[in-house]
Scaffold this motif. Sequence first.
Motif, PDB file in Angstrom:
ATOM      1  N   ARG A 119      47.152  29.674  46.484  1.00 58.51           N
ATOM      2  CA  ARG A 119      47.596  28.893  45.580  1.00 58.51           C
ATOM      3  C   ARG A 119      46.938  28.764  44.314  1.00 58.51           C
ATOM      4  NH1 ARG A 119      51.099  24.421  47.312  1.00 58.51           N
ATOM      5  NH2 ARG A 119      51.628  24.790  49.585  1.00 58.51           N
ATOM      6  N   ALA A 120      45.873  29.305  44.472  1.00 61.43           N
ATOM      7  CA  ALA A 120      44.653  29.308  43.440  1.00 61.43           C
ATOM      8  C   ALA A 120      45.222  30.607  42.486  1.00 61.43           C
ATOM      9  CB  ALA A 120      43.231  29.429  43.821  1.00 61.43           C
ATOM     10  N   ASP A 121      46.129  31.573  42.964  1.00 65.75           N
ATOM     11  CA  ASP A 121      46.646  32.551  42.080  1.00 65.75           C
ATOM     12  C   ASP A 121      47.128  32.162  40.722  1.00 65.75           C
ATOM     13  OD1 ASP A 121      47.113  35.176  40.964  1.00 65.75           O
ATOM     14  OD2 ASP A 121      48.618  35.397  42.558  1.00 65.75           O
ATOM     15  N   PRO A 122      46.742  32.329  39.632  1.00 65.93           N
ATOM     16  CA  PRO A 122      47.586  32.104  38.384  1.00 65.93           C
ATOM     17  C   PRO A 122      48.642  33.074  38.603  1.00 65.93           C
ATOM     18  CG  PRO A 122      45.330  32.616  37.753  1.00 65.93           C
ATOM     19  CD  PRO A 122      45.472  32.969  39.046  1.00 65.93           C
ATOM     20  N   ALA A 123      48.876  34.129  39.130  1.00 68.23           N
ATOM     21  CA  ALA A 123      50.042  34.698  38.979  1.00 68.23           C
ATOM     22  C   ALA A 123      50.966  34.401  40.237  1.00 68.23           C
ATOM     23  CB  ALA A 123      50.015  36.341  39.161  1.00 68.23           C
ATOM     24  N   LYS A 124      50.702  33.238  41.046  1.00 62.41           N
ATOM     25  CA  LYS A 124      51.536  32.690  42.009  1.00 62.41           C
ATOM     26  C   LYS A 124      51.726  33.561  43.098  1.00 62.41           C
ATOM     27  CE  LYS A 124      53.523  29.195  39.031  1.00 62.41           C
ATOM     28  NZ  LYS A 124      54.963  28.777  38.353  1.00 62.41           N
ATOM     29  N   GLY A 125      51.038  34.574  43.263  1.00 62.44           N
ATOM     30  CA  GLY A 125      51.023  35.559  44.741  1.00 62.44           C
ATOM     31  C   GLY A 125      52.337  36.579  44.369  1.00 62.44           C
ATOM     32  N   ARG A 126      52.599  36.735  43.079  1.00 63.90           N
ATOM     33  CA  ARG A 126      53.670  37.771  42.816  1.00 63.90           C
ATOM     34  C   ARG A 126      53.199  39.153  42.454  1.00 63.90           C
ATOM     35  NH1 ARG A 126      56.753  33.130  39.641  1.00 63.90           N
ATOM     36  NH2 ARG A 126      57.299  31.859  41.097  1.00 63.90           N
ATOM     37  N   GLN A 127      51.860  39.344  42.533  1.00 66.32           N
ATOM     38  CA  GLN A 127      51.255  40.592  41.897  1.00 66.32           C
ATOM     39  C   GLN A 127      50.593  41.291  43.371  1.00 66.32           C
ATOM     40  OE1 GLN A 127      51.324  42.653  39.859  1.00 66.32           O
ATOM     41  NE2 GLN A 127      50.922  41.914  37.807  1.00 66.32           N
ATOM     42  N   MET A 128      50.744  42.658  43.348  1.00 68.08           N
ATOM     43  CA  MET A 128      49.905  43.436  43.969  1.00 68.08           C
ATOM     44  C   MET A 128      48.514  43.147  44.042  1.00 68.08           C
ATOM     45  SD  MET A 128      51.208  47.181  44.017  1.00 68.08           S
ATOM     46  CE  MET A 128      50.035  47.846  45.049  1.00 68.08           C
ATOM     47  N   PRO A 129      47.467  43.344  45.270  1.00 67.97           N
ATOM     48  CA  PRO A 129      46.195  43.226  45.059  1.00 67.97           C
ATOM     49  C   PRO A 129      45.730  44.214  43.705  1.00 67.97           C
ATOM     50  CG  PRO A 129      46.552  43.358  47.333  1.00 67.97           C
ATOM     51  CD  PRO A 129      47.828  43.608  46.485  1.00 67.97           C
ATOM     52  N   ASN A 130      44.620  43.996  43.051  1.00 69.78           N
ATOM     53  CA  ASN A 130      43.962  44.598  42.342  1.00 69.78           C
ATOM     54  C   ASN A 130      44.879  44.657  40.773  1.00 69.78           C
ATOM     55  OD1 ASN A 130      42.382  46.363  44.405  1.00 69.78           O
ATOM     56  ND2 ASN A 130      41.316  46.099  42.570  1.00 69.78           N
ATOM     57  N   HIS A 131      45.747  43.560  40.588  1.00 66.39           N
ATOM     58  CA  HIS A 131      46.439  43.423  39.214  1.00 66.39           C
ATOM     59  C   HIS A 131      46.158  42.179  38.865  1.00 66.39           C
ATOM     60  CE1 HIS A 131      48.386  46.855  41.171  1.00 66.39           C
ATOM     61  NE2 HIS A 131      49.409  46.905  40.240  1.00 66.39           N
ATOM     62  N   PRO A 132      44.713  41.976  38.196  1.00 63.01           N
ATOM     63  CA  PRO A 132      44.614  40.754  37.502  1.00 63.01           C
ATOM     64  C   PRO A 132      44.928  40.540  36.167  1.00 63.01           C
ATOM     65  CG  PRO A 132      42.530  42.423  37.371  1.00 63.01           C
ATOM     66  CD  PRO A 132      43.938  42.999  38.082  1.00 63.01           C
ATOM     67  N   GLY A 133      45.161  39.365  35.620  1.00 61.55           N
ATOM     68  CA  GLY A 133      45.713  39.103  34.195  1.00 61.55           C
ATOM     69  C   GLY A 133      45.273  37.675  34.077  1.00 61.55           C
ATOM     70  N   SER A 134      45.263  37.328  32.674  1.00 63.12           N
ATOM     71  CA  SER A 134      44.760  36.063  32.397  1.00 63.12           C
ATOM     72  C   SER A 134      45.472  35.364  31.353  1.00 63.12           C
ATOM     73  CB  SER A 134      43.284  36.002  32.089  1.00 63.12           C
ATOM     74  OG  SER A 134      42.788  34.518  31.600  1.00 63.12           O
ATOM     75  N   LYS A 135      46.127  34.374  31.333  1.00 64.63           N
ATOM     76  CA  LYS A 135      46.806  33.898  30.060  1.00 64.63           C
ATOM     77  C   LYS A 135      45.893  33.543  29.037  1.00 64.63           C
ATOM     78  CE  LYS A 135      51.313  32.037  29.495  1.00 64.63           C
ATOM     79  NZ  LYS A 135      52.294  31.006  30.219  1.00 64.63           N
ATOM     80  N   PRO A 136      45.060  32.504  29.425  1.00 63.79           N
ATOM     81  CA  PRO A 136      44.016  31.984  28.575  1.00 63.79           C
ATOM     82  C   PRO A 136      43.106  33.105  27.806  1.00 63.79           C
ATOM     83  CG  PRO A 136      43.394  31.364  30.581  1.00 63.79           C
ATOM     84  CD  PRO A 136      44.621  31.899  30.989  1.00 63.79           C
ATOM     85  N   LEU A 137      42.871  34.281  28.483  1.00 58.50           N
ATOM     86  CA  LEU A 137      41.974  35.064  27.951  1.00 58.50           C
ATOM     87  C   LEU A 137      42.807  36.188  27.091  1.00 58.50           C
ATOM     88  CD1 LEU A 137      38.846  35.303  30.656  1.00 58.50           C
ATOM     89  CD2 LEU A 137      38.930  34.639  27.834  1.00 58.50           C
ATOM     90  N   ASN A 138      44.070  36.199  27.327  1.00 55.93           N
ATOM     91  CA  ASN A 138      44.870  37.175  26.568  1.00 55.93           C
ATOM     92  C   ASN A 138      44.826  38.570  27.319  1.00 55.93           C
ATOM     93  OD1 ASN A 138      45.674  35.329  24.823  1.00 55.93           O
ATOM     94  ND2 ASN A 138      44.430  36.360  23.232  1.00 55.93           N
ATOM     95  N   VAL A 139      44.680  38.361  28.840  1.00 58.41           N
ATOM     96  CA  VAL A 139      44.752  39.759  29.625  1.00 58.41           C
ATOM     97  C   VAL A 139      46.159  39.859  30.104  1.00 58.41           C
ATOM     98  CG1 VAL A 139      43.547  41.018  31.453  1.00 58.41           C
ATOM     99  CG2 VAL A 139      42.146  39.117  30.192  1.00 58.41           C
ATOM    100  N   PHE A 140      47.104  40.856  29.503  1.00 54.12           N
ATOM    101  CA  PHE A 140      48.228  41.122  30.113  1.00 54.12           C
ATOM    102  C   PHE A 140      48.294  41.412  31.700  1.00 54.12           C
ATOM    103  CE2 PHE A 140      51.850  44.203  30.383  1.00 54.12           C
ATOM    104  CZ  PHE A 140      53.003  43.578  29.625  1.00 54.12           C
ATOM    105  N   THR A 141      49.021  40.926  32.191  1.00 51.07           N
ATOM    106  CA  THR A 141      48.949  41.339  33.806  1.00 51.07           C
ATOM    107  C   THR A 141      49.268  42.749  34.200  1.00 51.07           C
ATOM    108  OG1 THR A 141      49.716  40.602  36.073  1.00 51.07           O
ATOM    109  CG2 THR A 141      51.204  40.748  34.312  1.00 51.07           C
ATOM    110  N   VAL A 142      48.159  43.424  34.953  1.00 51.30           N
ATOM    111  CA  VAL A 142      48.472  44.798  35.264  1.00 51.30           C
ATOM    112  C   VAL A 142      49.799  45.177  35.710  1.00 51.30           C
ATOM    113  CG1 VAL A 142      47.583  46.673  36.688  1.00 51.30           C
ATOM    114  CG2 VAL A 142      45.830  44.910  35.723  1.00 51.30           C
ATOM    115  N   ALA A 143      50.252  46.275  35.215  1.00 54.61           N
ATOM    116  CA  ALA A 143      51.490  46.883  35.582  1.00 54.61           C
ATOM    117  C   ALA A 143      51.419  48.250  36.650  1.00 54.61           C
ATOM    118  CB  ALA A 143      52.284  47.363  34.185  1.00 54.61           C
ATOM    119  N   SER A 144      51.846  48.146  37.766  1.00 52.30           N
ATOM    120  CA  SER A 144      51.779  48.983  38.386  1.00 52.30           C
ATOM    121  C   SER A 144      52.280  50.490  38.114  1.00 52.30           C
ATOM    122  CB  SER A 144      52.198  48.986  39.865  1.00 52.30           C
ATOM    123  OG  SER A 144      52.085  47.674  40.584  1.00 52.30           O
TER     124      SER A 144
END
Length: 369
Positions: A119-144
């Motif tokens: 539940r602490a995942d900002p991506a709400k569990g919808r990404q594969m492992p090793n696919h970080p991202g961050s809205k506040p830090l302008n990090v585009f979520t990793v694309a597989s």
Amino acid sequence: MIKDTRRFEPFSENPISLIDDEGKWTGKFDLQLDDAALRDFYRSLIAARQLDERLILLQRSGKTSFAMQAAGHEGIQVAIAKAVKPGFDWLFPYYRDHGLALALGVPAVDIFAENLATRADPAKGRQMPNHPGSKPLNVFTVASPIAAHIPPATGAAISAKVQNTGQVVVASFGDGATSEGDWHAGVNFASAQGAPIVFVVENNRYAISVDLVNQTGSENMAIKAKAYGMPGYYVDGMDVLASYHVMLEAIEHARSGAGPVLVEATVYRYGPHSSADDDSIYRPKEEVEAWKRRDPILRLQKFLKNRGVWDEDWEEEVRQSVTDELAQALAAAEAAGPVPEVWMFGDVYEKQLWPQAEQQKYLEQELGL
Ligand SMILES: Cc1ncc(C[n+]2csc(CCOP(=O)(O)OP(=O)(O)O)c2C)c(N)n1
């Protein structure tokens, strides 16, 4: 007229390096980083390595389904994080860049939660492992899909240019990505549009089992920049100070309005491609061992030792504090508990449509909710 403040020559024959194997400074300029900044670089390298080890342990203990190892890549990753303006510039990383995310300031709890789908995942569990991202830090979520993030990265950079925001985009990827159509389309269009973007190849010489010779007929990756009409820097990505200074120069070039840059950082991945790969089938052990002797942590450690800002007590203190921080973040990520299955029906449309509502109802009945 744009002032030329370059320290490094693009298209150098050998990778640019500032620390030799003995930890001696070889730069033709004085290092303008104080001891505290150098120690901060070192701590970030240690943190990236420990995070990587933790993520592998999580996969091995059955808590995550998958892990992509990044040990050996930390030099260029930490350098990128330190050279950008965090929260202002945009990052388009790839799946091996968790060390970059951490060094940039993405909280470790977010990274662990993303891997564990809690539940602490900002991506709400919808990404594969090793696919970080961050809205506040302008990090585009990793694309597989390999290189799929390059055209959107170029788009973001064109947007920054059109709106005159002063932001720079940094997009990172592996050597294999440079063979993709998406890569060509994104890099070409960025150059044609004069977009403020730095493309960084983390060249670890393999795309799973495909080695560099079978990847490209080019002499190296940096030289490809020539045909696209942009500078191409060839840098030792296991030398964090060289990587940092080259990144500073590349970002300055892009921010000044002079268009995109390509940076090739030579690195090596010490482990297999992923937790589902056996690298002993396609590369000799001796090769792995030879690259490990160029380790970015070891190189900077020797450099710090030579400057008299390293001792064993401090090393132990740094390692322990990183270990404690990561352990706390992992505990918090786990304590949040797993993402509820029904979350998958959220955020599909602004207002849920009847098919999702119906499917959600069925699932809730099935789960006895
Ligand atoms: C379009 C596409 N093709 C194939 C894959 C499968 N795949 C996942 S990682 C990978 C290797 C990519 O290698 P590289 O870009 O060199 O990065 P590295 O993993 O070496 O860091 C491949 C082929 C994919 N994810 N997407």
